[in-house]
Design a protein around this motif. Sequence first.
Motif, PDB file in Angstrom:
ATOM      1  N   VAL A  48      26.846  10.518 -43.792  1.00  0.00           N
ATOM      2  CA  VAL A  48      27.015  11.220 -42.513  1.00  0.00           C
ATOM      3  C   VAL A  48      27.971  10.415 -41.643  1.00  0.00           C
ATOM      4  O   VAL A  48      28.093   9.195 -41.800  1.00  0.00           O
ATOM      5  N   LEU A  49      28.646  11.088 -40.758  1.00  0.00           N
ATOM      6  CA  LEU A  49      29.455  10.378 -39.775  1.00  0.00           C
ATOM      7  C   LEU A  49      28.540   9.580 -38.856  1.00  0.00           C
ATOM      8  O   LEU A  49      27.492  10.081 -38.428  1.00  0.00           O
ATOM      9  N   MET A  50      28.923   8.350 -38.557  1.00  0.00           N
ATOM     10  CA  MET A  50      28.144   7.561 -37.606  1.00  0.00           C
ATOM     11  C   MET A  50      28.061   8.289 -36.267  1.00  0.00           C
ATOM     12  O   MET A  50      27.016   8.290 -35.611  1.00  0.00           O
ATOM     13  N   SER A  51      29.149   8.930 -35.878  1.00  0.00           N
ATOM     14  CA  SER A  51      29.154   9.665 -34.609  1.00  0.00           C
ATOM     15  C   SER A  51      28.152  10.810 -34.634  1.00  0.00           C
ATOM     16  O   SER A  51      27.519  11.121 -33.617  1.00  0.00           O
ATOM     17  N   HIS A  52      27.967  11.423 -35.791  1.00  0.00           N
ATOM     18  CA  HIS A  52      26.982  12.503 -35.925  1.00  0.00           C
ATOM     19  C   HIS A  52      25.577  11.954 -35.687  1.00  0.00           C
ATOM     20  O   HIS A  52      24.768  12.577 -34.974  1.00  0.00           O
ATOM     21  N   HIS A  53      25.304  10.797 -36.258  1.00  0.00           N
ATOM     22  CA  HIS A  53      24.000  10.147 -36.052  1.00  0.00           C
ATOM     23  C   HIS A  53      23.807   9.817 -34.569  1.00  0.00           C
ATOM     24  O   HIS A  53      22.739  10.058 -34.011  1.00  0.00           O
ATOM     25  N   LEU A  54      24.820   9.287 -33.929  1.00  0.00           N
ATOM     26  CA  LEU A  54      24.722   8.908 -32.523  1.00  0.00           C
ATOM     27  C   LEU A  54      24.526  10.127 -31.624  1.00  0.00           C
ATOM     28  O   LEU A  54      23.799  10.074 -30.627  1.00  0.00           O
ATOM     29  N   LEU A  55      25.171  11.234 -31.986  1.00  0.00           N
ATOM     30  CA  LEU A  55      24.999  12.461 -31.196  1.00  0.00           C
ATOM     31  C   LEU A  55      23.555  12.966 -31.246  1.00  0.00           C
ATOM     32  O   LEU A  55      23.101  13.647 -30.321  1.00  0.00           O
ATOM     33  N   SER A  56      22.839  12.631 -32.314  1.00  0.00           N
ATOM     34  CA  SER A  56      21.438  13.044 -32.381  1.00  0.00           C
ATOM     35  C   SER A  56      20.632  12.385 -31.262  1.00  0.00           C
ATOM     36  O   SER A  56      19.664  12.968 -30.758  1.00  0.00           O
ATOM     37  N   TYR A  57      21.020  11.170 -30.861  1.00  0.00           N
ATOM     38  CA  TYR A  57      20.351  10.511 -29.736  1.00  0.00           C
ATOM     39  C   TYR A  57      20.590  11.281 -28.444  1.00  0.00           C
ATOM     40  O   TYR A  57      19.688  11.453 -27.621  1.00  0.00           O
ATOM     41  N   ILE A  58      21.820  11.737 -28.266  1.00  0.00           N
ATOM     42  CA  ILE A  58      22.173  12.467 -27.050  1.00  0.00           C
ATOM     43  C   ILE A  58      21.384  13.767 -26.957  1.00  0.00           C
ATOM     44  O   ILE A  58      20.932  14.167 -25.876  1.00  0.00           O
ATOM     45  N   GLU A  59      21.208  14.432 -28.097  1.00  0.00           N
ATOM     46  CA  GLU A  59      20.434  15.679 -28.120  1.00  0.00           C
ATOM     47  C   GLU A  59      18.998  15.437 -27.650  1.00  0.00           C
ATOM     48  O   GLU A  59      18.457  16.177 -26.817  1.00  0.00           O
TER      49      GLU A  59
END
Length: 341
Positions: A48-59
């Motif tokens: 997975v993209l690291m940015s995709h993982h980080l966006l899960s935190y924002i959600e």
Amino acid sequence: DIRMYLKSEIDNLVEKIVQLQRSILKFAKSSGQVIIPGYTHLQIAQPVLMSHHLLSYIEGLERDKTRLQDAQKRIDAMPLGACAFSGTGLAIDRELVRKELGFVSLTANSIDSVSDRDFILEVLAGLTILSVHLSRIAEDLILWSTKEFNFIDIDFSFCTGSSIMPHKKNPDILELIRGSVGRIHGDLSSVMILMKGLPSSYNRDLQLDKPPLFDAVDTVKDILEIFMALFGNIIIEKESIASKVKDESLFSVDIVEYLIKQGVSYRKAHDIVGKMVIDCLDKGKKISGLSSTELKKYSDKLTPDIRGILNAQASVNLKSSYGSTNPKLVAKQIAKWSKQL
């Protein structure tokens, strides 16, 4: 009044959540197209993209924010004028006081007015859920900073050394965040237990609702502020990450989907790829190293062109569903959050 306090503090908490979301978003942008091995059950799973993982935190933080804002609506009712618990015969003007204090509405029942602490429980519940998200973020970063993962390097200002082992760099701040979350859960539990046995109307026990509430609010604010600074002091270990996404077992689902697109049922495709992966592990081979003849032993649908999907970039590019880790879709999410925050 505790309601006025919470109205103000929720505004402060929401602002701090937004600031943390911005800090995470900035870090996500800086990660660019870095692809990490994703995990389920703490076992290597798919790229997975690291940015995709980080966006899960924002959600998750967005839900926390709206949860508190929703609670704020029910806090915004003024109880003054309920008096002891039955109201008063004096010529008071509750509506005038409401306007002066900036409340949206008046509480409608004097007994409920003096005994209601739902709004405190609701805020504590919201803070508890928020703290769970913060604790899980802390745990991810702790794992990512270990030598075993080696995804990131956290600035030493957020770590400590060891009193006996000179080589150690311990993420103490994150560990303390993780530990402090237990206190917030205890704050909710203490008020829940305080309330459960009380008869209707006012009881002096209710005086004890404030220490746990103040503690939870202050602790969460402190954690949010620490995370804001911490996300600006992380280095991504790109070379280490790149070496970890070469594990071809990460692409097993992509091969399954390749077979499905060739008309093979999911169950059969799963069995085929499972046997192939096990055989490669037992024989010390790579899937990409299998000849055409060897591939045909597993399925006549398998050809050497599967080698083209046995890399992390191809794997994320193949994803197409909304909300997936496809780089184009992740870029749209980043753009959305950049505008929204």
